[in-house]
Design an enzyme around this catalytic site. Sequence first.
Site, PDB file in Angstrom:
ATOM      1  CG  HIS A  32      10.367  97.695  58.687  1.00  0.00           C
ATOM      2  ND1 HIS A  32      10.992  96.490  58.547  1.00  0.00           N
ATOM      3  CD2 HIS A  32      10.981  98.527  57.785  1.00  0.00           C
ATOM      4  CE1 HIS A  32      11.931  96.573  57.613  1.00  0.00           C
ATOM      5  NE2 HIS A  32      11.941  97.802  57.137  1.00  0.00           N
ATOM      6  CG  HIS A  61       8.591  88.143  57.685  1.00  0.00           C
ATOM      7  ND1 HIS A  61       8.839  88.219  56.342  1.00  0.00           N
ATOM      8  CD2 HIS A  61       9.491  88.953  58.300  1.00  0.00           C
ATOM      9  CE1 HIS A  61       9.855  89.042  56.155  1.00  0.00           C
ATOM     10  NE2 HIS A  61      10.270  89.503  57.314  1.00  0.00           N
ATOM     11  CG  ASP A  71      11.879  92.762  64.951  1.00  0.00           C
ATOM     12  OD1 ASP A  71      13.060  93.102  65.083  1.00  0.00           O
ATOM     13  OD2 ASP A  71      11.185  93.082  63.972  1.00  0.00           O
TER      14      ASP A  71
HETATM   15  N1  CMC Z   1      -0.589  88.914  65.326  1.00  0.00           N
HETATM   16  C1  CMC Z   1      -1.879  88.573  65.053  1.00  0.00           C
HETATM   17  N2  CMC Z   1      -2.356  88.444  63.795  1.00  0.00           N
HETATM   18  C2  CMC Z   1      -1.521  88.663  62.791  1.00  0.00           C
HETATM   19  C3  CMC Z   1      -0.158  89.011  62.999  1.00  0.00           C
HETATM   20  C4  CMC Z   1       0.289  89.124  64.330  1.00  0.00           C
HETATM   21  N3  CMC Z   1       1.550  89.457  64.595  1.00  0.00           N
HETATM   22  N4  CMC Z   1       0.454  89.174  61.808  1.00  0.00           N
HETATM   23  C5  CMC Z   1      -0.484  88.942  60.869  1.00  0.00           C
HETATM   24  N5  CMC Z   1      -1.668  88.623  61.460  1.00  0.00           N
HETATM   25  C6  CMC Z   1      -2.923  88.235  60.791  1.00  0.00           C
HETATM   26  C7  CMC Z   1      -3.617  89.414  60.170  1.00  0.00           C
HETATM   27  O1  CMC Z   1      -4.555  89.997  61.051  1.00  0.00           O
HETATM   28  C8  CMC Z   1      -4.249  88.767  58.959  1.00  0.00           C
HETATM   29  O2  CMC Z   1      -5.408  88.066  59.403  1.00  0.00           O
HETATM   30  P1  CMC Z   1      -6.729  87.956  58.461  1.00  0.00           P
HETATM   31  O3  CMC Z   1      -6.293  87.109  57.299  1.00  0.00           O
HETATM   32  O4  CMC Z   1      -7.762  87.339  59.326  1.00  0.00           O
HETATM   33  O5  CMC Z   1      -7.072  89.364  58.049  1.00  0.00           O
HETATM   34  C9  CMC Z   1      -3.233  87.729  58.502  1.00  0.00           C
HETATM   35  O6  CMC Z   1      -2.534  87.386  59.699  1.00  0.00           O
HETATM   36  C10 CMC Z   1      -2.255  88.235  57.443  1.00  0.00           C
HETATM   37  O7  CMC Z   1      -1.655  89.450  57.934  1.00  0.00           O
HETATM   38  P2  CMC Z   1      -1.236  90.665  57.030  1.00  0.00           P
HETATM   39  O8  CMC Z   1      -1.237  91.895  57.864  1.00  0.00           O
HETATM   40  O9  CMC Z   1      -2.046  90.682  55.765  1.00  0.00           O
HETATM   41  O10 CMC Z   1       0.239  90.228  56.654  1.00  0.00           O
HETATM   42  P3  CMC Z   1       1.362  91.169  56.075  1.00  0.00           P
HETATM   43  O11 CMC Z   1       2.234  90.322  55.260  1.00  0.00           O
HETATM   44  O12 CMC Z   1       0.783  92.385  55.438  1.00  0.00           O
HETATM   45  O13 CMC Z   1       2.109  91.687  57.413  1.00  0.00           O
HETATM   46  C11 CMC Z   1       3.602  91.858  59.210  1.00  0.00           C
HETATM   47  C12 CMC Z   1       3.329  91.216  57.846  1.00  0.00           C
HETATM   48  C13 CMC Z   1       5.028  91.536  59.652  1.00  0.00           C
HETATM   49  C14 CMC Z   1       3.479  93.399  59.078  1.00  0.00           C
HETATM   50  C15 CMC Z   1       2.585  91.329  60.244  1.00  0.00           C
HETATM   51  O14 CMC Z   1       2.728  89.927  60.384  1.00  0.00           O
HETATM   52  C16 CMC Z   1       2.696  92.015  61.586  1.00  0.00           C
HETATM   53  O15 CMC Z   1       2.107  93.073  61.787  1.00  0.00           O
HETATM   54  N6  CMC Z   1       3.474  91.428  62.569  1.00  0.00           N
HETATM   55  C17 CMC Z   1       3.696  92.068  63.841  1.00  0.00           C
HETATM   56  C18 CMC Z   1       4.774  93.145  63.707  1.00  0.00           C
HETATM   57  C19 CMC Z   1       6.149  92.551  63.562  1.00  0.00           C
HETATM   58  O16 CMC Z   1       6.540  91.649  64.291  1.00  0.00           O
HETATM   59  N7  CMC Z   1       6.921  93.097  62.595  1.00  0.00           N
HETATM   60  C20 CMC Z   1       8.298  92.676  62.360  1.00  0.00           C
HETATM   61  C21 CMC Z   1       8.444  91.981  61.048  1.00  0.00           C
HETATM   62  S1  CMC Z   1      10.039  91.177  60.818  1.00  0.00           S
HETATM   63  C22 CMC Z   1      11.247  92.395  60.874  1.00  0.00           C
HETATM   64  C23 CMC Z   1      11.065  93.580  60.015  1.00  0.00           C
HETATM   65  O17 CMC Z   1      10.363  93.591  59.007  1.00  0.00           O
HETATM   66  O18 CMC Z   1      11.710  94.574  60.308  1.00  0.00           O
END
Ligand code: CMC
Length: 447
Positions: free
Chosen positions: A285, A326, A382
């Site tokens: 987050h 996201h 971010d």
């Molecule tokens: N790098 C590599 N792979 C990723 C990433 C990433 N940053 N984000 C998602 N994926 C992949 C993930 O492994 C999954 O792949 P598969 O379908 O093969 O299993 C797919 O994309 C979907 O990911 P998810 O984890 O199911 O998606 P989510 O909606 O649960 O997670 C997220 C959203 C923001 C937590 C995630 O994209 C992430 O961890 N990003 C990196 C951390 C980050 O930048 N967070 C800040 C978010 S914006 C500001 C805030 O919220 O405060």
Amino acid sequence: MGTVETAKGEETAAGEGGKRDALTIKDERTGRVYEVPIVHGTVRATDLRQIKTGPEDFGLMTYDPAFLNTASCTSRITYIDGEKGILRYRGYPIEVLAEKCNYMEVAYLLLYGELPNKKQYDDWCHAITYHTMIHESLKKVMDAFNYDAHPMGMLIATVAAMSTFYPEAREVHDRAVRTKQIHRLIAKMPTVAAFAYKHSMGMPYMYPSNDLDYTANFLTMLFKTPAENYKPNPTLVRALDVLFILHADHEQNCGTNAMRGIGSAHTDPYSAVAGAAAALYGPLHGGANEEVLKMLEGIGSKDRVPAFIKEVKEGKGEKRLMGFGHRVYKNFDPRAKIIKRMAEEVFEVTGRNPLLDIALELERIALQDEYFVKRKLYPNVDFYSGLIYEAIGIPTAAFTVLFAIPRTSGWLAQWEELLEDPEEKIARPRQVYLGEGERPFPPMEKR
Ligand code: CMC
């Protein structure tokens, strides 16, 4: 979509040709057919409880870990269309607010639903300015932290401790009491954040100055010392103020969901904000801005970007490209676009951050790579914000604190909306129990 947008306050009308806004469900277990209304593009989960196999059956529930497809409330504050990359506060596009407003106007807009006129703006700024000091005993609470305490840990604990200084804050159904705590929280967050920074540097705390605006005052509390005067650069003040606007609210994210969840128990707002800030602290987050900087430093140079991307892809979710992806945006995060542009303006004053080249290369390669394209992973808020914070001189560990300061107005707007909502009840999800059935108790010698 993050939000289902409908005409203001209206329920969807019956369509043409006898079509109704309803969902017909056939339960194949019993052969019975049910009809549940569709309102605002949703069905009520409690309408499914009538679907039972017999009188003993509890009734059908929905299972939605991590709220992937569940609206937990109605809201009139922030609208997101994640497919199109749209973000609006109270109907105003984020790009317009970032260009034409300051953070104080936006905080007022989030809380009261309309942009302030001159008098409302002056009164609002006065109320915030005159609540920036913190109790001297709270300062002593901060003194007790170890020299290397993480600034977010200090912020969370200090905001929670604030509730003990304002016991009337528990009167959450008294609107005037609530307003007072809103002023205090928005006003004191920068002071606590700046004191946390000074504490970590082993430097004396700098008190707020009433002749400065919100953001200039914050920078002054951070960087002024008793030994010399400090005049913040107007470009940097404006850049930080725009970052505050961009971070102020983002509908039902993890931290806001925590704020509403805690608020639904009628907990005082200081404790609720501390809980929301704890959620924000996490690296998935708001903690991601700190992780992005660590990641860029770890990569070290532009030519090592392809190898890093390969590791991320081979890690299959274990290692992530921080600042990318996201839950709601499946397109460019509109905030990231504004921040990327602003970074150039900031670097004209501070000099170019060499990590920018690594970030640009990461973005360039990721946006062409099938892994990221297929999963619709774009830079989020971010990805570039940390580069600006670093250029301003803020240490990496304090980045998430800079997210928490403006998000406080969004948390409080959501908290107000929750408490005024006639449907408001304590948040209490159900579970699907998959554990043991009742079993005989084994005495110690038989275990
Ligand atoms: N790098 C590599 N792979 C990723 C990433 C990433 N940053 N984000 C998602 N994926 C992949 C993930 O492994 C999954 O792949 P598969 O379908 O093969 O299993 C797919 O994309 C979907 O990911 P998810 O984890 O199911 O998606 P989510 O909606 O649960 O997670 C997220 C959203 C923001 C937590 C995630 O994209 C992430 O961890 N990003 C990196 C951390 C980050 O930048 N967070 C800040 C978010 S914006 C500001 C805030 O919220 O405060």
